[in-house]
Motif scaffolding. Structure first.
Motif, PDB file in Angstrom:
ATOM      1  N   SER A  24       0.855  -1.256   0.083  1.00 23.38           N
ATOM      2  CA  SER A  24      -0.026  -0.097  -0.160  1.00 23.38           C
ATOM      3  C   SER A  24       0.859   1.248  -0.084  1.00 23.38           C
ATOM      4  CB  SER A  24      -0.940  -0.118   1.257  1.00 23.38           C
ATOM      5  OG  SER A  24      -1.723   1.378   1.066  1.00 23.38           O
ATOM      6  N   GLY A  25       0.352   2.295  -0.860  1.00 29.69           N
ATOM      7  CA  GLY A  25       1.099   3.581  -0.491  1.00 29.69           C
ATOM      8  C   GLY A  25       1.536   4.148  -1.846  1.00 29.69           C
ATOM      9  N   CYS A  26       1.137   3.328  -3.021  1.00 28.30           N
ATOM     10  CA  CYS A  26       1.734   4.146  -4.084  1.00 28.30           C
ATOM     11  C   CYS A  26       0.523   4.889  -4.624  1.00 28.30           C
ATOM     12  CB  CYS A  26       2.424   2.853  -5.145  1.00 28.30           C
ATOM     13  SG  CYS A  26       2.286   3.711  -7.100  1.00 28.30           S
ATOM     14  N   ALA A  27       0.615   6.045  -4.818  1.00 23.98           N
ATOM     15  CA  ALA A  27      -0.560   6.795  -5.238  1.00 23.98           C
ATOM     16  C   ALA A  27      -0.446   7.815  -6.427  1.00 23.98           C
ATOM     17  CB  ALA A  27      -1.388   7.470  -4.049  1.00 23.98           C
ATOM     18  N   ALA A  28      -1.451   7.525  -7.427  1.00 26.16           N
ATOM     19  CA  ALA A  28      -1.135   8.285  -8.814  1.00 26.16           C
ATOM     20  C   ALA A  28      -2.243   9.640  -8.632  1.00 26.16           C
ATOM     21  CB  ALA A  28      -1.521   7.803  -9.932  1.00 26.16           C
ATOM     22  N   GLY A  29      -1.632  10.813  -8.879  1.00 25.02           N
ATOM     23  CA  GLY A  29      -2.589  11.817  -8.751  1.00 25.02           C
ATOM     24  C   GLY A  29      -2.800  12.454 -10.211  1.00 25.02           C
ATOM     25  N   ALA A  30      -3.730  12.897 -10.803  1.00 28.63           N
ATOM     26  CA  ALA A  30      -4.110  13.545 -11.936  1.00 28.63           C
ATOM     27  C   ALA A  30      -5.117  15.008 -11.842  1.00 28.63           C
ATOM     28  CB  ALA A  30      -4.771  12.671 -12.805  1.00 28.63           C
ATOM     29  N   GLU A  31      -4.958  15.679 -12.821  1.00 26.04           N
ATOM     30  CA  GLU A  31      -5.467  16.910 -12.674  1.00 26.04           C
ATOM     31  C   GLU A  31      -7.063  16.751 -12.563  1.00 26.04           C
ATOM     32  OE1 GLU A  31      -6.174  20.533 -15.941  1.00 26.04           O
ATOM     33  OE2 GLU A  31      -4.402  19.548 -15.823  1.00 26.04           O
ATOM     34  N   TYR A  95     -10.933   9.059  -7.876  1.00 28.70           N
ATOM     35  CA  TYR A  95     -12.179   9.446  -8.126  1.00 28.70           C
ATOM     36  C   TYR A  95     -12.217  10.663  -9.130  1.00 28.70           C
ATOM     37  CZ  TYR A  95     -13.223   7.248  -3.782  1.00 28.70           C
ATOM     38  OH  TYR A  95     -13.322   6.203  -2.779  1.00 28.70           O
ATOM     39  N   GLY A  96     -12.957  10.482 -10.417  1.00 28.66           N
ATOM     40  CA  GLY A  96     -13.201  11.588 -11.420  1.00 28.66           C
ATOM     41  C   GLY A  96     -14.277  11.235 -12.175  1.00 28.66           C
ATOM     42  N   ASN A  97     -14.337  12.229 -13.105  1.00 31.13           N
ATOM     43  CA  ASN A  97     -15.250  11.978 -14.212  1.00 31.13           C
ATOM     44  C   ASN A  97     -14.666  11.468 -15.497  1.00 31.13           C
ATOM     45  OD1 ASN A  97     -17.581  12.267 -15.856  1.00 31.13           O
ATOM     46  ND2 ASN A  97     -17.437  14.548 -15.918  1.00 31.13           N
ATOM     47  N   LEU A  98     -15.104  10.299 -15.597  1.00 27.60           N
ATOM     48  CA  LEU A  98     -14.492   9.649 -17.005  1.00 27.60           C
ATOM     49  C   LEU A  98     -15.900   9.009 -17.944  1.00 27.60           C
ATOM     50  CD1 LEU A  98     -12.044   7.097 -15.576  1.00 27.60           C
ATOM     51  CD2 LEU A  98     -11.517   8.970 -17.047  1.00 27.60           C
ATOM     52  N   THR A  99     -16.943   8.846 -17.406  1.00 28.51           N
ATOM     53  CA  THR A  99     -18.137   8.213 -18.185  1.00 28.51           C
ATOM     54  C   THR A  99     -19.446   9.369 -18.117  1.00 28.51           C
ATOM     55  OG1 THR A  99     -19.213   7.290 -16.338  1.00 28.51           O
ATOM     56  CG2 THR A  99     -17.305   6.137 -17.263  1.00 28.51           C
ATOM     57  N   GLY A 100     -19.146  10.356 -17.710  1.00 26.37           N
ATOM     58  CA  GLY A 100     -20.260  11.229 -18.008  1.00 26.37           C
ATOM     59  C   GLY A 100     -21.418  11.165 -17.020  1.00 26.37           C
ATOM     60  N   SER A 101     -21.193  10.283 -15.942  1.00 30.05           N
ATOM     61  CA  SER A 101     -21.889   9.638 -14.743  1.00 30.05           C
ATOM     62  C   SER A 101     -22.359  11.032 -13.986  1.00 30.05           C
ATOM     63  CB  SER A 101     -21.570   8.517 -14.058  1.00 30.05           C
ATOM     64  OG  SER A 101     -22.541   8.340 -12.899  1.00 30.05           O
ATOM     65  N   ILE A 148      -6.487   8.995 -14.163  1.00 33.03           N
ATOM     66  CA  ILE A 148      -7.549   9.886 -14.742  1.00 33.03           C
ATOM     67  C   ILE A 148      -6.757  11.009 -15.292  1.00 33.03           C
ATOM     68  CG2 ILE A 148      -9.733  11.163 -14.662  1.00 33.03           C
ATOM     69  CD1 ILE A 148     -10.444   9.091 -12.550  1.00 33.03           C
ATOM     70  N   SER A 149      -6.638  11.322 -16.534  1.00 35.39           N
ATOM     71  CA  SER A 149      -6.032  12.800 -17.087  1.00 35.39           C
ATOM     72  C   SER A 149      -7.016  13.405 -17.892  1.00 35.39           C
ATOM     73  CB  SER A 149      -4.869  12.213 -17.821  1.00 35.39           C
ATOM     74  OG  SER A 149      -4.088  13.265 -18.314  1.00 35.39           O
ATOM     75  N   ARG A 150      -7.345  14.646 -17.374  1.00 37.38           N
ATOM     76  CA  ARG A 150      -8.070  15.470 -18.126  1.00 37.38           C
ATOM     77  C   ARG A 150      -9.481  14.761 -18.604  1.00 37.38           C
ATOM     78  NH1 ARG A 150      -2.892  16.524 -19.475  1.00 37.38           N
ATOM     79  NH2 ARG A 150      -2.246  18.844 -18.597  1.00 37.38           N
ATOM     80  N   GLY A 151     -10.275  13.966 -18.092  1.00 36.21           N
ATOM     81  CA  GLY A 151     -11.375  13.268 -18.225  1.00 36.21           C
ATOM     82  C   GLY A 151     -11.235  12.042 -19.210  1.00 36.21           C
ATOM     83  N   ASP A 152      -9.939  11.485 -19.415  1.00 32.83           N
ATOM     84  CA  ASP A 152      -9.546  10.350 -19.869  1.00 32.83           C
ATOM     85  C   ASP A 152      -9.057   9.454 -19.250  1.00 32.83           C
ATOM     86  OD1 ASP A 152     -10.479  11.460 -22.486  1.00 32.83           O
ATOM     87  OD2 ASP A 152      -8.518  12.126 -23.109  1.00 32.83           O
ATOM     88  N   LEU A 153      -9.147   8.028 -19.473  1.00 34.03           N
ATOM     89  CA  LEU A 153      -8.409   7.047 -18.924  1.00 34.03           C
ATOM     90  C   LEU A 153      -7.000   6.805 -19.515  1.00 34.03           C
ATOM     91  CD1 LEU A 153      -8.560   4.814 -16.510  1.00 34.03           C
ATOM     92  CD2 LEU A 153      -9.400   3.460 -18.400  1.00 34.03           C
ATOM     93  N   GLU A 154      -6.053   6.991 -18.574  1.00 28.53           N
ATOM     94  CA  GLU A 154      -4.785   6.690 -19.025  1.00 28.53           C
ATOM     95  C   GLU A 154      -4.089   5.526 -18.369  1.00 28.53           C
ATOM     96  OE1 GLU A 154      -1.939  10.326 -20.173  1.00 28.53           O
ATOM     97  OE2 GLU A 154      -1.202   9.479 -18.509  1.00 28.53           O
TER      98      GLU A 154
END
Length: 210
Positions: A24-31, A95-101, A148-154
């Protein structure tokens, strides 16, 4: 930011047999993304004028429970998903907006304990009417990590060539997916080749001289 599992210095080959070794402990951040992981410290800049309030935090989900009951997750990962230390599970949750939900989507990365290698990545979309989360993306080809990068899944995957040591892959593929027609489709793919210079190699011997 890249997960340490996906940097050249910290990459090791991983397979299904490695599913029981988590960290545990590897975390990725995105805009524009909320990421769970180790506590971060920082200072927010402020002014004397009023500052708009931050958006409400998304409702946190029990990612471990989602994975364990999800039949789209391999049996090996579900079986071996256990805490590394105390009650800390080897999962990163974003958490982020990927699917328009109307609710934030949830990206879950599962890592190995010993090397922080990404061995599985999943995206969950809330089905509000059914009050449950649906798995809408799976990748279990390690080493893999998604953000999550600018609304896309990377999705980032290390690439190994013949004879590559496990700590020095030949390069990496970064695949961008977009949500369309009720599913993720590949939008863009980039490949990077790493330098063949081996980091940390012994220096060349000094020339002989009298």
């Amino acid at each position: 930011m890249r997960c340490p599992a996906l940097t050249r210095a910290g990459t090791a080959a991983a397979g299904a047999a490695a599913a029981g070794l988590f960290l545990s402990g590897c975390a990725a951040g995105a805009e524009g993304v909320r990421t769970e992981g180790p506590a971060r410290t920082g200072t927010a800049a402020g002014t004397a004028t009023s500052v708009p309030s931050s958006p409400a935090a998304p409702t946190k989900v029990d990612a471990v429970a989602l994975l364990k009951k999800d039949r789209n997750v391999s049996a090996a990962i579900r079986r071996d998903l256990k805490p590394c230390v105390g009650d800390e599970y080897p999962v990163d949750v974003s958490y982020g907006n990927l699917t328009g939900s109307t609710a934030p989507d949830v990206v879950v990365n599962v890592l190995t304990c010993g090397d922080a290698i990404g061995i599985g990545t999943y995206v969950y979309r809330e089905e509000a009417a059914a009050k449950r989360y649906e798995n809408v993306f799976v990748n279990e080809q390690p080493p893999v990590y998604a953000e999550i990068s600018r609304g896309d899944l990377e999705v980032t995957r290390q690439v190994y060539g013949p004879g590559d040591p496990v700590s020095f892959p030949s390069g990496e593929d970064v695949i961008t997916y977009r949500w369309a027609g009720g599913k993720f489709t590949e939008h863009e793919r980039t490949h990077s080749d790493y330098s063949k210079t081996v980091e940390g190699a012994d220096p060349s011997p000094a020339p002989e001289g009298g």
